[in-house]
Motif scaffolding. Sequence first.
Motif, PDB file in Angstrom:
ATOM      1  N   GLN A   1     -16.247  -5.561  20.059  1.00 25.94           N
ATOM      2  CA  GLN A   1     -15.459  -6.444  19.198  1.00 25.94           C
ATOM      3  C   GLN A   1     -15.969  -6.430  17.755  1.00 25.94           C
ATOM      4  O   GLN A   1     -15.191  -6.443  16.803  1.00 25.94           O
ATOM      5  CB  GLN A   1     -15.497  -7.862  19.764  1.00 25.94           C
ATOM      6  N   GLN A   2     -17.302  -6.363  17.613  1.00 32.40           N
ATOM      7  CA  GLN A   2     -17.923  -6.428  16.293  1.00 32.40           C
ATOM      8  C   GLN A   2     -18.158  -5.055  15.674  1.00 32.40           C
ATOM      9  O   GLN A   2     -18.636  -4.948  14.559  1.00 32.40           O
ATOM     10  CB  GLN A   2     -19.247  -7.187  16.390  1.00 32.40           C
ATOM     11  N   GLY A   3     -17.808  -3.994  16.417  1.00 32.43           N
ATOM     12  CA  GLY A   3     -17.958  -2.657  15.886  1.00 32.43           C
ATOM     13  C   GLY A   3     -19.346  -2.067  15.994  1.00 32.43           C
ATOM     14  O   GLY A   3     -19.621  -1.003  15.417  1.00 32.43           O
ATOM     15  N   GLN A   4     -20.232  -2.711  16.754  1.00 34.50           N
ATOM     16  CA  GLN A   4     -21.570  -2.144  16.968  1.00 34.50           C
ATOM     17  C   GLN A   4     -21.482  -0.890  17.832  1.00 34.50           C
ATOM     18  O   GLN A   4     -22.346  -0.027  17.763  1.00 34.50           O
ATOM     19  CB  GLN A   4     -22.485  -3.188  17.621  1.00 34.50           C
TER      20      GLN A   4
ATOM     21  N   VAL B   1     -10.396  -5.148  23.204  1.00 35.36           N
ATOM     22  CA  VAL B   1     -10.998  -4.900  21.886  1.00 35.36           C
ATOM     23  C   VAL B   1     -11.094  -3.407  21.581  1.00 35.36           C
ATOM     24  O   VAL B   1     -11.940  -2.971  20.802  1.00 35.36           O
ATOM     25  CB  VAL B   1     -12.395  -5.569  21.789  1.00 35.36           C
TER      26      VAL B   1
ATOM     27  N   SER C   1     -18.840  -8.021  23.148  1.00 34.13           N
ATOM     28  CA  SER C   1     -19.034  -8.458  21.760  1.00 34.13           C
ATOM     29  C   SER C   1     -19.422  -7.288  20.869  1.00 34.13           C
ATOM     30  O   SER C   1     -19.034  -7.237  19.691  1.00 34.13           O
ATOM     31  CB  SER C   1     -20.088  -9.562  21.687  1.00 34.13           C
ATOM     32  N   ALA C   2     -20.159  -6.315  21.422  1.00 33.69           N
ATOM     33  CA  ALA C   2     -20.549  -5.140  20.630  1.00 33.69           C
ATOM     34  C   ALA C   2     -19.319  -4.327  20.233  1.00 33.69           C
ATOM     35  O   ALA C   2     -19.216  -3.834  19.103  1.00 33.69           O
ATOM     36  CB  ALA C   2     -21.529  -4.279  21.416  1.00 33.69           C
TER      37      ALA C   2
ATOM     38  N   GLU D   1     -18.349   1.999  19.046  1.00 34.22           N
ATOM     39  CA  GLU D   1     -16.982   2.425  18.730  1.00 34.22           C
ATOM     40  C   GLU D   1     -16.195   2.839  19.966  1.00 34.22           C
ATOM     41  O   GLU D   1     -14.987   3.047  19.890  1.00 34.22           O
ATOM     42  CB  GLU D   1     -17.028   3.593  17.743  1.00 34.22           C
TER      43      GLU D   1
ATOM     44  N   GLU E   1     -23.533  -7.530  27.112  1.00 29.65           N
ATOM     45  CA  GLU E   1     -23.353  -7.676  25.669  1.00 29.65           C
ATOM     46  C   GLU E   1     -22.312  -6.709  25.112  1.00 29.65           C
ATOM     47  O   GLU E   1     -22.048  -6.691  23.911  1.00 29.65           O
ATOM     48  CB  GLU E   1     -24.695  -7.423  24.957  1.00 29.65           C
TER      49      GLU E   1
END
Length: 341
Positions: A202-205, A224, A199-200, A207, A196
């Motif tokens: 990519q989405q900024g979950q 990303v 996507s983490a 850094e 995961e």
Amino acid sequence: MQLRNIVIAVTALGMVGVASSAFAETWRFGLEETEGSVQYGYAEEFKKLIEEKSGGDITVQLLPYGTWGSSYTALYDAIQNGAIQLGFGSGFLGGTVPESQLMSLNFVMPSDQLKTAKILNSDAFLKSDAWQQSFRERGLVPLGALPEGYQVWTANKEIRTPEDMDGWQVRVMDNSLLRATYEAYGASPITIAYGELYSALQQGQAEGNIQPVFAHENMGFYEVQDYMIFADQAQFVANLFGNLEWYEGLSDEQRQTLETTLDEMVQKGHEIQSQFNSERLDIIKEKGDIKIIELTEEERAQFRELAKPIRQVYVDMVGERGQKALDILLEQGVGSSDQGS
């Protein structure tokens, strides 16, 4: 119920090998990484050597990430109960074998990566009572170690000093020693499943991220992130271990085949990781626009000083046996390197 399902699933996978070679013994080899990784490259060469040396009496079935389940604990459990005979365990293995977190200490291993491989696979360390009993008490046996290259940071900002890490949400493996290390640097470590992580990021979950170069490329993490930072703070080390009952049940001939193969794989493993990481860095530079930062010795020294107290944190976590294992590494010359000084 979950453990039973794992056993059934892995046994079903093994039937393919049994059907194709009715008289061959099958060793199932569980990997934490996907095809195209250093672990997979090592395992392919290991498989080739074992099958050649045994004259076909042993077949090795490779089980890359995802074929045995989605959590690393599932892999370690399967090796403990014998559904899988041997496999790799890295940072996540600390939950099963706490002493294995020794491999996560920063600024301890030699800067010479081949020297690290030779020390970790030496009789003095690998066959020491401290290291052997750490695994054997959990129904496992340590067979070797595979340094997979330096851990490299990626981030969306420049990181050159501990102040740059202040509050930085970096993804680390589920390993208490790693969390303590990056907290000492000033970061805010978080744990996210490997599958995961893209996507983490990519989405900024998350850094930032910590991986060997080949993993950054193989999983596309560099796509990303804006910066790749080389601090040479630690090599990523995967422990190779097996089911204890399986190991003790090997014939003298099988054990000799295994031992000679593992001896050869020290050099071969180093060559595989060196090639993988070099080639993958070239790909990253060619395909991406990520900025490369190499810390100076003065910049590294700031992190080294903050990392030193974590050695005692490790000993406090795991006890006397961990202290003995650490001492053996230091006695083998690790502490005289530029990282351990």
